[in-house]
Scaffold this active site. Structure first.
Site, mmCIF file in Angstrom:
data_model
loop_
_atom_site.group_PDB
_atom_site.id
_atom_site.type_symbol
_atom_site.label_atom_id
_atom_site.label_comp_id
_atom_site.label_asym_id
_atom_site.label_seq_id
_atom_site.Cartn_x
_atom_site.Cartn_y
_atom_site.Cartn_z
ATOM 1 N N ASP A 627 -2.282 76.968 57.145
ATOM 2 C CA ASP A 627 -2.653 75.992 58.031
ATOM 3 C C ASP A 627 -2.294 74.768 57.630
ATOM 4 O O ASP A 627 -2.343 73.570 58.054
ATOM 5 C CB ASP A 627 -4.085 75.755 57.785
ATOM 6 C CG ASP A 627 -4.859 77.013 58.706
ATOM 7 O OD1 ASP A 627 -4.136 77.404 59.726
ATOM 8 O OD2 ASP A 627 -6.020 77.377 58.299
ATOM 9 N N ARG A 700 -5.077 69.234 62.931
ATOM 10 C CA ARG A 700 -4.016 69.162 61.965
ATOM 11 C C ARG A 700 -2.883 68.533 62.207
ATOM 12 O O ARG A 700 -2.416 67.751 61.280
ATOM 13 C CB ARG A 700 -3.732 70.512 61.438
ATOM 14 C CG ARG A 700 -4.919 71.465 60.923
ATOM 15 C CD ARG A 700 -4.745 72.376 59.793
ATOM 16 N NE ARG A 700 -5.895 73.239 59.857
ATOM 17 C CZ ARG A 700 -6.983 73.145 59.091
ATOM 18 N NH1 ARG A 700 -7.057 71.986 58.316
ATOM 19 N NH2 ARG A 700 -7.985 74.125 59.239
HETATM 20 C C1 S3P Z 1 -8.478 81.622 59.079
HETATM 21 C C2 S3P Z 1 -7.357 82.303 59.228
HETATM 22 C C3 S3P Z 1 -6.002 81.898 59.720
HETATM 23 C C4 S3P Z 1 -5.941 80.320 59.799
HETATM 24 C C5 S3P Z 1 -7.392 79.907 60.480
HETATM 25 C C6 S3P Z 1 -8.650 80.328 59.626
HETATM 26 C C7 S3P Z 1 -9.812 82.596 58.995
HETATM 27 O O1 S3P Z 1 -5.691 81.993 61.203
HETATM 28 O O2 S3P Z 1 -4.957 79.757 60.379
HETATM 29 O O3 S3P Z 1 -7.337 78.435 60.392
HETATM 30 O O4 S3P Z 1 -10.836 81.785 58.548
HETATM 31 O O5 S3P Z 1 -9.912 83.555 58.777
HETATM 32 P P1 S3P Z 1 -4.944 83.564 61.321
HETATM 33 O O6 S3P Z 1 -5.877 84.518 60.707
HETATM 34 O O7 S3P Z 1 -4.674 83.705 62.731
HETATM 35 O O8 S3P Z 1 -3.641 83.478 60.361
#
Ligand code: S3P
Length: 748
Positions: A627, A700
């Site tokens: 992120d 972001r």
């Molecule tokens: C998250 C996992 C990530 C991240 C998101 C939050 C989570 O996504 O980008 O902001 O809380 O499990 P992805 O699983 O799609 O990578």
């Protein structure tokens, strides 16, 4: 008389407007269009001679006619603004006249009744009759209160029928818009139901309550003790009794319907009081409070948009500044979501502190409230979740709206796949474009029945009553959301469910399940759960979000002279890629006071300005900083030399396509940024210019370009920033406190 004002392009222009009924609403409609020069001539008609005289004296109309027939001769538009119960007689008279090609419209607050009367009198609903209802008023009434601005930024609902003439509809729509109204179109029945629920029922209750108390206390002495609550609740009992008597008679069916529903709910509340059922009372009150706050936010947003005259929230990042002091950013988003989910499914009461009060995490709270979980707060980061156990969720009353939150949608789909009821999950425009097959496909392999829109996009409809069977899943992408979704489904599946990830991703679900006493085995990159255990309530302290902290880590690194400390930041090793990458680039970052809080490592992070250098970002760090790349691209723009990112194609399916959107924005600021299918190449060190960039509704991206302002040679205008509230509602306040020069553009 003819007016020759120059009108805005596209504004309607008519010859003769006739307004029948010169009260507040009819008078304001006439005056507004007359003052604006939208008609050659405005003619009024009212049965009351005094109103006719006043209307001319006050400049509400050009002249008044002595009879309806005379008024309507050669009219282009006839506005019927008489009390709703007078409508039938008026329509009977109109039906006997030759109205030529005139467009008819009205302002009655119940539409079914108007349409019924028109059908009876004309034999059929005239196709050039456009029923309408302006939702506006004033404490005063009568033509003397008429004002041309009465409808500005008020809703006007038009309820065209299937065979309403589109040209007539467009004309009436245009006239209301010319008065500054916010026009919507709706079906007749829907209009009447909505108004019965939101306006007519509250008036009935206010009149009824005041009368009921007054009746029981002949001398009205009781009102001496009535405080603010009574005054607020009953203010509308001061409205015009005759008008409301008319409305209830006209909108009888819809009012009875909503009143019956309300009586049933009132009986349930009565029973809860009678039985001392505190949980039901708390459930109703917390849900109502949340709904009321949501409503206030809509109103506030509308007021805000009014000021801005646009839906585009623009941040202006001014050049220069350095950061200093200590700050604590809001709670971790991932952990906040999970605290509500697991707290709801636990036995007992879970207390959460440090909860992120951002829109995404609030969407998760609302989802569980919709499914019958009593959740108190959030109140300064404190939330109390009255768990219902793994099998205690109830069917929500309608689709669950998850706003911008991909985490809510993907994790919820796992735990909803095994519930006994159907659910539909929806989201905003950005979430509606995000891929859901990554969860739908493996869930179907476990026996779930899930429907998606085209190409696996939301909304998702999840069919209840399915028996899930556990399975092993090798995830094709490194995604904590997919992993968590399957582990949550695994709590309900027969046998074991295990998930292997291609590279480590955040492990908050595994840690928190264990914190709630639910066994999870983790071996290498594989996590396994099995059904048959229970979750026991817990105390959760949510650390500050490292993803939100990252903006300040980069900001302090690139702004000369900076020295800041970020307090109580979650430094779970599956999240610290941003620190590792910045350190590889030469950043001066120090972790102090490292400790463990509620199963998650936490530290204070000191960051001082440093000259950064470009690097090849190691691919194994990508999932651990997933992120943080938008802001890392800003760091790379300030670093000496080239930075290359590979293996990050996941960035293309986040809240926006973060590779493309950042490349576009950086290029607009004069940075050499070349997108590749799975990453980006940035040539740093040759300066950041000012200019216009677009966040595309991605929180972001908006915050990353705010950070870029520190090293820009001129201001950066960042469009479409409203979604910063999804993860970091007080970003601007903290940024300003730390020394950044970013704020909402003032276009007053
Ligand atoms: C998250 C996992 C990530 C991240 C998101 C939050 C989570 O996504 O980008 O902001 O809380 O499990 P992805 O699983 O799609 O990578």
């Amino acid at each position: 008389m003819s007016r020759t004002n120059s009108l805005p392009a596209g504004a309607p222009k008519i010859g003769r407007l006739v307004v029948v009924g010169l009260g507040l609403i009819g008078g304001s409609f006439a005056k507004g269009l007359r003052d604006g020069g939208y008609c050659n001539e405005v003619i009024g008609f009212d049965l009351d001679a005094r109103s006719r005289e006043l209307a001319v004296d006050l400049g509400v109309v050009d002249r008044c006619a002595e009879s309806l027939e005379e008024a309507c001769r050669a009219a282009d538009v006839i506005q019927l603004a008489v009390p709703i119960l007078a409508m039938e007689r008026l329509l009977a008279e109109l039906a006997s006249l030759d109205l030529g090609n005139a467009v008819l419209t009205d302002v009655g607050s119940a539409k079914g009744n108007v349409v019924r009367c028109a059908r009876e009198q004309f034999g059929r609903m005239p196709s050039r009759f456009v029923p309408g209802h302006p939702i506006a008023g004033s404490e005063q009434s009568g033509v003397t209160a008429a004002q041309s601005t009465l409808f500005r930024r008020h809703k006007v609902i038009l309820t065209p029928l299937e065979d309403t003439d589109p040209a007539a509809l467009a004309l009436v729509d245009g006239l209301w818009r010319a008065l500054g109204a916010d026009v919507e179109h709706m079906e007749v029945q829907h209009h009447d139901e909505v108004l019965a629920a939101t306006s007519h029922l509250p008036h009935l209750l206010a009149f009824g309550l005041v009368d009921s108390l007054a009746k029981r206390n002949e001398n009205l002495e009781i009102f001496r003790y009535a405080a603010g609550g009574f005054r607020d609740f009953t203010r509308i009992a001061g409205s015009d009794p005759v008008m409301w008597h008319d409305i209830f008679l006209a909108n009888r069916e819809a009012v009875l319907h909503t009143l019956d529903d309300f009586r049933a709910d009132l009986d349930a509340l009565r029973a809860a009081v009678d039985e001392g059922d505190g949980r039901t009372l708390l459930g109703v009150f917390t849900r109502a409070k949340a709904a009321r706050e949501h409503f206030s936010k809509i109103l506030a947003r509308r007021a805000y948009v009014d000021v801005m005259h646009s839906k585009d929230l623009i941040f202006l990042a001014n050049p220069g500044g350095s950061l200093s002091g200590s700050l604590r950013v809001p709670g971790d988003k991932s952990i906040s979501h999970r605290s509500i989910m697991l707290g709801s499914l636990a036995e007992g009461t879970t207390e959460v502190e440090g909860f992120l009060e951002g829109e995404d995490a609030l969407a998760t709270i609302q989802a569980f409230r919709d499914m019958g979980v009593v959740i108190e707060g959030p109140n300064q980061g404190r939330v109390t979740v009255h768990g219902v156990g793994l099998h205690g969720l109830k069917a929500p009353p309608g689709p669950i709206y998850l706003g911008n939150s991909g985490t809510s949608m993907r994790l919820l789909s796992g735990l909803l796949a095994a519930q006994p009821f159907d659910t539909t999950l929806t989201g905003d425009a950005s979430l509606s474009k995000r891929p859901m097959n990554r969860v739908a496909k493996p869930l179907r392999e476990m026996g779930a029945v899930i429907e998606t829109a085209a190409e696996g996009r939301p909304p998702l409809t999840i069919r209840g009553g399915q028996k899930l069977s556990g399975m092993h899943y090798d995830m094709p992408m490194a995604s904590a959301q997919v992993k968590s979704c399957l582990l949550l489904a695994g709590l309900y599946a027969a046998e074991k469910t295990s998930v292997t990830e291609p590279a480590p991703t955040r492990d908050h679900t595994e840690r928190m399940l264990q914190g709630f006493g639910y066994p999870v085995t983790v071996k290498g990159n594989t996590a396994t759960v099995e059904s048959g255990h229970t979750l026991r309530s817990a105390q959760i302290e949510v650390p500050a979000d490292i993803s939100s902290s990252a903006f300040f880590m980069v900001a302090a690194s690139i702004a000369p002279g900076s020295d800041i400390t970020l307090e109580h930041v979650g430094v779970n090793p599956t999240r610290t890629g941003v620190i590792d990458i910045l350190k590889l680039m030469g950043a001066d970052i120090e972790l102090t006071n490292v400790r463990e809080v509620g199963g998650e490592p936490v530290a204070d992070i000191r960051v001082r300005a440093a000259q950064l250098k470009g690097i090849d970002i190691p691919e194994d760090l990508v999932p651990l900083a997933i992120d943080e790349f938008p802001v890392l691209f800003v760091a790379a723009s300030c670093a000496q030399g080239r930075t290359t990112l590979r293996g990050a194609e996941e960035l293309r399916v986040k809240e926006s396509d973060r590779i493309q959107v950042m490349a576009d924005g950086l290029q607009a600021l004069g940075v050499s940024a070349t997108p590749t299918p799975d990453g980006i190449i940035i040539e740093g060190g040759s300066g950041i210019g000012g200019g216009e960039v677009w966040a595309h509704g991605d929180h972001r991206i908006a915050m990353s370009f705010s950070v870029a302002g520190l090293r820009a040679s001129a201001p950066i205008r960042i469009h479409d920033c409203a979604n910063v509230a999804t993860s970091f509602p007080n970003f601007l306040a903290l940024a300003e406190r730390a020394g950044m020069r970013v704020g909402v553009e003032d276009n007053s």
